[in-house]
Scaffold this motif. Structure first.
Motif, PDB file in Angstrom:
ATOM      1  N   ARG A  20       6.448 -34.051 -56.641  1.00 47.66           N
ATOM      2  CA  ARG A  20       5.688 -33.211 -55.784  1.00 47.66           C
ATOM      3  C   ARG A  20       4.420 -33.036 -56.187  1.00 47.66           C
ATOM      4  N   ALA A  21       4.144 -32.803 -57.611  1.00 51.73           N
ATOM      5  CA  ALA A  21       2.890 -32.326 -57.997  1.00 51.73           C
ATOM      6  C   ALA A  21       1.883 -33.597 -57.768  1.00 51.73           C
ATOM      7  N   ILE A  22       2.567 -34.822 -57.936  1.00 54.33           N
ATOM      8  CA  ILE A  22       1.804 -36.166 -57.813  1.00 54.33           C
ATOM      9  C   ILE A  22       1.470 -36.064 -56.294  1.00 54.33           C
ATOM     10  N   ARG A  23       2.272 -36.017 -55.446  1.00 57.64           N
ATOM     11  CA  ARG A  23       1.850 -35.874 -53.999  1.00 57.64           C
ATOM     12  C   ARG A  23       0.638 -34.720 -53.520  1.00 57.64           C
ATOM     13  N   TYR A  24       0.893 -33.701 -54.287  1.00 54.63           N
ATOM     14  CA  TYR A  24      -0.087 -32.547 -53.805  1.00 54.63           C
ATOM     15  C   TYR A  24      -1.279 -33.135 -54.351  1.00 54.63           C
ATOM     16  N   TYR A  25      -1.503 -33.693 -55.499  1.00 53.33           N
ATOM     17  CA  TYR A  25      -2.649 -34.296 -55.838  1.00 53.33           C
ATOM     18  C   TYR A  25      -3.204 -35.340 -55.112  1.00 53.33           C
ATOM     19  N   GLU A  26      -2.573 -36.000 -54.459  1.00 54.20           N
ATOM     20  CA  GLU A  26      -2.849 -36.929 -53.248  1.00 54.20           C
ATOM     21  C   GLU A  26      -3.287 -36.311 -51.996  1.00 54.20           C
ATOM     22  N   ASP A  27      -2.524 -35.084 -51.607  1.00 54.38           N
ATOM     23  CA  ASP A  27      -2.816 -34.258 -50.431  1.00 54.38           C
ATOM     24  C   ASP A  27      -4.395 -33.556 -50.596  1.00 54.38           C
ATOM     25  N   LEU A  28      -4.710 -33.334 -51.947  1.00 51.50           N
ATOM     26  CA  LEU A  28      -6.075 -32.769 -52.337  1.00 51.50           C
ATOM     27  C   LEU A  28      -7.091 -33.998 -52.391  1.00 51.50           C
ATOM     28  N   ASN A  29      -6.727 -35.139 -52.279  1.00 47.63           N
ATOM     29  CA  ASN A  29      -7.591 -36.324 -52.469  1.00 47.63           C
ATOM     30  C   ASN A  29      -8.141 -36.646 -53.851  1.00 47.63           C
ATOM     31  N   LEU A  30      -7.310 -35.870 -54.786  1.00 49.00           N
ATOM     32  CA  LEU A  30      -7.738 -36.247 -56.251  1.00 49.00           C
ATOM     33  C   LEU A  30      -7.239 -37.562 -56.576  1.00 49.00           C
ATOM     34  N   ILE A  31      -6.348 -38.151 -56.148  1.00 49.42           N
ATOM     35  CA  ILE A  31      -5.827 -39.504 -56.241  1.00 49.42           C
ATOM     36  C   ILE A  31      -5.473 -40.308 -54.890  1.00 49.42           C
ATOM     37  N   SER A  32      -5.680 -41.613 -54.751  1.00 51.12           N
ATOM     38  CA  SER A  32      -5.481 -42.376 -53.565  1.00 51.12           C
ATOM     39  C   SER A  32      -4.555 -43.544 -53.902  1.00 51.12           C
ATOM     40  N   PRO A  33      -3.257 -43.416 -53.995  1.00 49.67           N
ATOM     41  CA  PRO A  33      -2.579 -44.589 -54.423  1.00 49.67           C
ATOM     42  C   PRO A  33      -2.649 -45.674 -53.104  1.00 49.67           C
ATOM     43  N   LYS A  34      -2.032 -46.700 -53.286  1.00 48.54           N
ATOM     44  CA  LYS A  34      -1.883 -47.631 -52.166  1.00 48.54           C
ATOM     45  C   LYS A  34      -0.839 -47.486 -51.531  1.00 48.54           C
ATOM     46  N   ARG A  35      -0.778 -47.854 -50.005  1.00 51.48           N
ATOM     47  CA  ARG A  35       0.592 -47.422 -49.339  1.00 51.48           C
ATOM     48  C   ARG A  35       1.149 -48.941 -48.844  1.00 51.48           C
ATOM     49  N   THR A  36       2.449 -49.214 -49.197  1.00 51.05           N
ATOM     50  CA  THR A  36       3.125 -50.291 -48.549  1.00 51.05           C
ATOM     51  C   THR A  36       3.217 -50.238 -46.969  1.00 51.05           C
ATOM     52  N   ASP A  37       3.793 -51.179 -46.259  1.00 50.65           N
ATOM     53  CA  ASP A  37       3.726 -51.267 -44.875  1.00 50.65           C
ATOM     54  C   ASP A  37       4.976 -50.069 -44.326  1.00 50.65           C
ATOM     55  N   SER A  38       5.755 -49.882 -45.386  1.00 47.59           N
ATOM     56  CA  SER A  38       6.855 -48.969 -45.093  1.00 47.59           C
ATOM     57  C   SER A  38       6.728 -47.507 -45.704  1.00 47.59           C
ATOM     58  N   GLY A  39       5.207 -47.419 -46.087  1.00 46.18           N
ATOM     59  CA  GLY A  39       4.868 -46.104 -46.446  1.00 46.18           C
ATOM     60  C   GLY A  39       4.919 -45.633 -48.045  1.00 46.18           C
ATOM     61  N   TYR A  40       5.596 -46.559 -48.503  1.00 51.26           N
ATOM     62  CA  TYR A  40       5.894 -46.297 -50.079  1.00 51.26           C
ATOM     63  C   TYR A  40       4.550 -46.154 -50.807  1.00 51.26           C
ATOM     64  N   ARG A  41       4.348 -45.199 -51.787  1.00 50.34           N
ATOM     65  CA  ARG A  41       3.200 -45.241 -52.644  1.00 50.34           C
ATOM     66  C   ARG A  41       3.316 -46.121 -53.901  1.00 50.34           C
ATOM     67  N   LEU A  42       1.916 -46.864 -54.110  1.00 53.77           N
ATOM     68  CA  LEU A  42       1.959 -47.733 -55.258  1.00 53.77           C
ATOM     69  C   LEU A  42       0.721 -47.066 -56.067  1.00 53.77           C
ATOM     70  N   TYR A  43       0.985 -47.131 -57.223  1.00 54.31           N
ATOM     71  CA  TYR A  43       0.149 -46.397 -58.260  1.00 54.31           C
ATOM     72  C   TYR A  43      -0.278 -47.683 -59.053  1.00 54.31           C
ATOM     73  N   THR A  44      -1.570 -47.611 -59.666  1.00 57.87           N
ATOM     74  CA  THR A  44      -2.280 -48.665 -60.583  1.00 57.87           C
ATOM     75  C   THR A  44      -2.114 -48.093 -61.823  1.00 57.87           C
ATOM     76  N   ASP A  45      -2.559 -48.805 -62.875  1.00 55.21           N
ATOM     77  CA  ASP A  45      -2.775 -48.062 -64.124  1.00 55.21           C
ATOM     78  C   ASP A  45      -4.202 -47.068 -63.985  1.00 55.21           C
ATOM     79  N   GLU A  46      -5.098 -47.539 -63.305  1.00 56.82           N
ATOM     80  CA  GLU A  46      -6.398 -46.580 -63.089  1.00 56.82           C
ATOM     81  C   GLU A  46      -5.645 -45.363 -62.582  1.00 56.82           C
TER      82      GLU A  46
END
Length: 140
Positions: A20-46
């Motif tokens: 939930r905290a990770i998704r919240y950071y995404e909602d705040l645009n602190l992080i921007s993970p890649k999304r698969t076609d089915s909507g799954y978040r994919l994170y890099t080492d960066e």
């Protein structure tokens, strides 16, 4: 070299944050993970490094999430300029002023942390003195 991607569960384990905290950071645009076609978040080492930087700024220095967002954006913009992105003297001066403000903010937070540390050291010393008095009273 191919980038390695992590699912949110893996990032949660690596960072100690809840999903939930990770998704919240995404909602705040602190992080921007890649999304698969089915909507799954994919994170890099960066992304994981950025999350760890966020945790450090928040927990160690007491930065608010809005202060963290500003600091990350400033860091990204300055790195772009330093790596060759065109910038005029006025833009460089503006970023320099923003960095000076960040340094002042960190110094202010550091001063508050030192004051809190001193208060706790005083309390600890007083507890030790009280303990010593208690021992002396019991030996009489």
């Amino acid at each position: 070299m191919e980038k390695k991607y992590y699912k949110i569960e893996d990032v949660s384990i690596k960072t100690g944050l809840t999903k939930r905290a990770i998704r919240y950071y995404e909602d705040l645009n602190l992080i921007s993970p890649k999304r698969t076609d089915s909507g799954y978040r994919l994170y890099t080492d960066e992304d994981i490094e950025k999350i760890q930087k966020i945790i450090s700024l928040k927990d160690s220095l007491g930065f608010s999430l809005s202060e963290i967002k500003a600091a990350l954006e400033l860091d990204k913009n300055v790195k772009n300029i330093l790596s060759g992105e065109a910038a005029d003297a006025e833009t460089i001066d503006n970023y320099a002023k923003l960095i000076e403000k960040q340094i002042e903010l960190i110094e202010e937070k550091n001063k508050k942390l030192l004051m809190a540390k001193q208060r706790f050291e005083e309390l600890l010393l007083n507890l030790y003195k009280l303990k010593q008095k208690s021992k002396e009273a019991n030996t009489i």
